[in-house]
Design an enzyme around this catalytic site. Structure first.
Site, PDB file in Angstrom:
ATOM      1  N   GLY A  81       4.482   0.188  -2.345  1.00 62.25           N
ATOM      2  CA  GLY A  81       4.615  -0.190  -3.748  1.00 62.25           C
ATOM      3  C   GLY A  81       6.076  -0.190  -4.161  1.00 62.25           C
ATOM      4  O   GLY A  81       6.525  -1.060  -4.923  1.00 62.25           O
ATOM      5  N   HIS A 131       0.840  -1.191   0.000  1.00 59.69           N
ATOM      6  CA  HIS A 131       0.000   0.000   0.000  1.00 59.69           C
ATOM      7  C   HIS A 131       0.879   1.246   0.000  1.00 59.69           C
ATOM      8  O   HIS A 131       1.877   1.314   0.720  1.00 59.69           O
ATOM      9  CB  HIS A 131      -0.908   0.015   1.242  1.00 59.69           C
ATOM     10  CG  HIS A 131      -1.635   1.303   1.409  1.00 59.69           C
ATOM     11  ND1 HIS A 131      -1.316   2.215   2.385  1.00 59.69           N
ATOM     12  CD2 HIS A 131      -2.637   1.866   0.691  1.00 59.69           C
ATOM     13  CE1 HIS A 131      -2.106   3.264   2.281  1.00 59.69           C
ATOM     14  NE2 HIS A 131      -2.912   3.076   1.253  1.00 59.69           N
ATOM     15  N   SER A 132       0.539   2.223  -0.820  1.00 49.57           N
ATOM     16  CA  SER A 132       1.176   3.530  -0.853  1.00 49.57           C
ATOM     17  C   SER A 132       2.692   3.388  -1.091  1.00 49.57           C
ATOM     18  O   SER A 132       3.103   2.809  -2.081  1.00 49.57           O
ATOM     19  CB  SER A 132       0.846   4.290   0.433  1.00 49.57           C
ATOM     20  OG  SER A 132       1.283   5.619   0.367  1.00 49.57           O
ATOM     21  N   TYR A 133       3.519   3.905  -0.166  1.00 49.99           N
ATOM     22  CA  TYR A 133       4.982   3.805  -0.283  1.00 49.99           C
ATOM     23  C   TYR A 133       5.426   2.355  -0.470  1.00 49.99           C
ATOM     24  O   TYR A 133       6.424   2.088  -1.153  1.00 49.99           O
ATOM     25  CB  TYR A 133       5.634   4.420   0.962  1.00 49.99           C
ATOM     26  CG  TYR A 133       7.015   3.909   1.264  1.00 49.99           C
ATOM     27  CD1 TYR A 133       8.112   4.297   0.501  1.00 49.99           C
ATOM     28  CD2 TYR A 133       7.236   3.023   2.318  1.00 49.99           C
ATOM     29  CE1 TYR A 133       9.385   3.818   0.773  1.00 49.99           C
ATOM     30  CE2 TYR A 133       8.497   2.537   2.602  1.00 49.99           C
ATOM     31  CZ  TYR A 133       9.571   2.932   1.824  1.00 49.99           C
ATOM     32  OH  TYR A 133      10.832   2.449   2.102  1.00 49.99           O
TER      33      TYR A 133
END
Length: 149
Positions: free
Chosen positions: A81, A77-79
């Site tokens: 990735g 999720h988010s960072y």
């Protein structure tokens, strides 16, 4: 059934997935929700300061090694990735798939900084103001995440 390794975004931990883990397990999947180095509630200042993308990718690969995982699905999720993409590069073909959940999807050579927008660049720069390198969680964020000064 699948084996999922759930990796939370910046300033989050395994607790971010506490609602989804039981759902996946009831469906028969094996689920591992991680909290990355520097993001654990009991991490001290030096641990937080030393953590970076390499540290986080290595956290994921060490977890795969420790649990002798092959054919894993990494969910970031988010960072995270960025984290799962880097971990997949290091995992020697043990990753079945990557799932980018509202996450950065880096192209080869891209950084989080180059992939983000001005809002997050400002947030990152403000968060690094105290040390010049450790990006503190923004005020009002999750209280389980360590705060460094």
């Amino acid at each position: 059934m699948a084996t999922f390794v759930l990796v939370p975004g910046a300033w989050k931990g395994s607790w971010s997935y506490e609602a989804v883990v039981p759902l996946l397990e009831r469906a028969g999947h094996t689920v591992h929700a991680l909290t990355l180095t520097g993001l654990r509630p009991d991490d001290d200042g030096p641990t937080v300061a030393a953590a970076n993308l390499d540290t986080h990718a290595d956290d994921v690969v060490r977890h795969l090694d420790r649990h002798d995982m092959t054919d894993a699905t990494l969910v970031g999720h988010s960072y995270a990735g960025m984290v799962i993409a880097a971990a997949a590069d290091r995992a020697g073909g043990r990753i079945a798939r990557l799932v980018h959940l509202d996450a950065y999807v880096p192209h080869d050579g891209e950084s989080c900084w180059s992939s983000t927008n001005d809002h997050f660049r400002e947030l990152f720069a403000a968060g690094a103001g105290a040390t010049g390198y450790t990006v503190r969680p923004p005020d009002g964020g999750d209280p389980r995440c360590p705060r460094t000064t």
